[in-house]
Design a protein around this motif. Structure first.
Motif, PDB file in Angstrom:
ATOM      1  N   VAL A  41       6.486  -2.439   7.135  1.00 12.25           N
ATOM      2  CA  VAL A  41       6.628  -3.031   5.803  1.00 12.25           C
ATOM      3  C   VAL A  41       5.260  -3.197   5.147  1.00 12.25           C
ATOM      4  O   VAL A  41       5.087  -2.900   3.956  1.00 12.25           O
ATOM      5  N   GLY A  42       4.277  -3.666   5.923  1.00 11.43           N
ATOM      6  CA  GLY A  42       2.930  -3.820   5.373  1.00 11.43           C
ATOM      7  C   GLY A  42       2.362  -2.495   4.892  1.00 11.43           C
ATOM      8  O   GLY A  42       1.762  -2.411   3.812  1.00 11.43           O
ATOM      9  N   ALA A  43       2.561  -1.440   5.688  1.00  8.66           N
ATOM     10  CA  ALA A  43       2.067  -0.118   5.301  1.00  8.66           C
ATOM     11  C   ALA A  43       2.815   0.398   4.083  1.00  8.66           C
ATOM     12  O   ALA A  43       2.221   1.025   3.196  1.00  8.66           O
ATOM     13  N   ALA A  44       4.125   0.144   4.022  1.00  6.35           N
ATOM     14  CA  ALA A  44       4.924   0.604   2.884  1.00  6.35           C
ATOM     15  C   ALA A  44       4.454  -0.058   1.589  1.00  6.35           C
ATOM     16  O   ALA A  44       4.439   0.576   0.531  1.00  6.35           O
ATOM     17  N   ILE A  45       4.066  -1.326   1.666  1.00  8.44           N
ATOM     18  CA  ILE A  45       3.574  -2.029   0.481  1.00  8.44           C
ATOM     19  C   ILE A  45       2.295  -1.383  -0.031  1.00  8.44           C
ATOM     20  O   ILE A  45       2.081  -1.260  -1.251  1.00  8.44           O
ATOM     21  N   THR A  46       1.423  -0.948   0.883  1.00  5.97           N
ATOM     22  CA  THR A  46       0.177  -0.305   0.443  1.00  5.97           C
ATOM     23  C   THR A  46       0.455   1.009  -0.281  1.00  5.97           C
ATOM     24  O   THR A  46      -0.383   1.465  -1.062  1.00  5.97           O
ATOM     25  N   ASP A  47       1.625   1.615  -0.035  1.00  4.04           N
ATOM     26  CA  ASP A  47       1.971   2.865  -0.714  1.00  4.04           C
ATOM     27  C   ASP A  47       2.048   2.660  -2.221  1.00  4.04           C
ATOM     28  O   ASP A  47       1.736   3.556  -2.998  1.00  4.04           O
ATOM     29  N   TRP A  48       2.484   1.473  -2.628  1.00  2.00           N
ATOM     30  CA  TRP A  48       2.535   1.171  -4.055  1.00  2.00           C
ATOM     31  C   TRP A  48       1.163   0.741  -4.559  1.00  2.00           C
ATOM     32  O   TRP A  48       0.718   1.192  -5.621  1.00  2.00           O
TER      33      TRP A  48
END
Length: 221
Positions: A41-48
């Protein structure tokens, strides 16, 4: 390359991809599930954030444009590999996972073949929605695997009927329920629905890229 914040976030997301699998090598469950979920989830947030900050601060770069989709695909593919293993090769998960894996390999092959003309296959808005759907589905499925493991620990090898009797007799704690279902079942069903939606979007975007590349695949050019 320039070590600005957007590029650093992209590199960290790429490094987080194998970290999801590593969690299950060095931690016991359910801690491995929770750590993998948090990392994903943390990595996915950085995608944005990396794309938003790059545009906001005018720090867009070729390195970031190259690495961003690679990091996304690494995250999704490694997480799917882990989930299929811990879901007992569930056919309802295997089929959409196969569609996603096939599309990513197919489009990567198209881009490699087109070479200098690979710009024809720019990321579309639908492809971005596809990536978002994949990440939300995977996060939900990680939540389901963690809760399901806790259910298994609570039941201690008993059948559902035996477990219900033990709960009635006050010999076992009831599994936390979400409505008419236990929370693990709810998360797993929701995750499967989302991964099927993601697979459909993935297939549509794959066909769109193939259609755009088709004129360059003919022998008469």
């Amino acid at each position: 390359m320039t070590w600005n914040i957007p590029n650093i976030l992209t590199v960290l997301r790429l490094l987080a991809a194998p970290g999801v699998a590593v969690m299950f090598l060095y931690f016991h469950r359910p801690w491995a599930d929770w750590f993998a979920l948090s990392l994903f989830v943390g990595a996915a947030i950085t995608d944005w954030f990396d794309g938003y900050l790059a545009r906001l601060w005018k720090q867009e770069s070729k390195f970031g444009a190259m690495l961003d989709p690679i990091a996304d695909k690494a995250m999704v593919l490694i997480a799917i590999m882990v989930l299929t293993g811990y879901n007992g090769m569930n056919p309802w998960l295997i089929l959409p996972a196969t569609v996603i894996l096939f599309r990513e390999v197919f489009v990567a092959g198209l881009r490699e073949f087109l070479g200098a003309k690979a710009g024809l296959l720019k990321v579309t808005k639908l492809a971005k929605w596809k990536t978002t759907a994949q990440m939300v589905a995977i996060a939900t499925l990680f939540l389901g695997t963690g809760l399901e493991y806790l259910n298994g620990v609570a039941m201690q090898g008993m059948t559902p009927e035996q477990y219900a009797e033990a709960v009635s007799a006050g010999l076992a704690d009831p599994i936390r329920a979400c409505g008419n279902r236990d929370c693990a079942s709810f998360a797993n069903i929701l995750g499967l629905v989302l991964i099927w939606l993601a697979a459909i979007l993935t297939a549509i975007t794959g066909w769109d890229y193939f259609r755009k590349a088709l004129p360059y695949l003919r022998d008469d050019r």
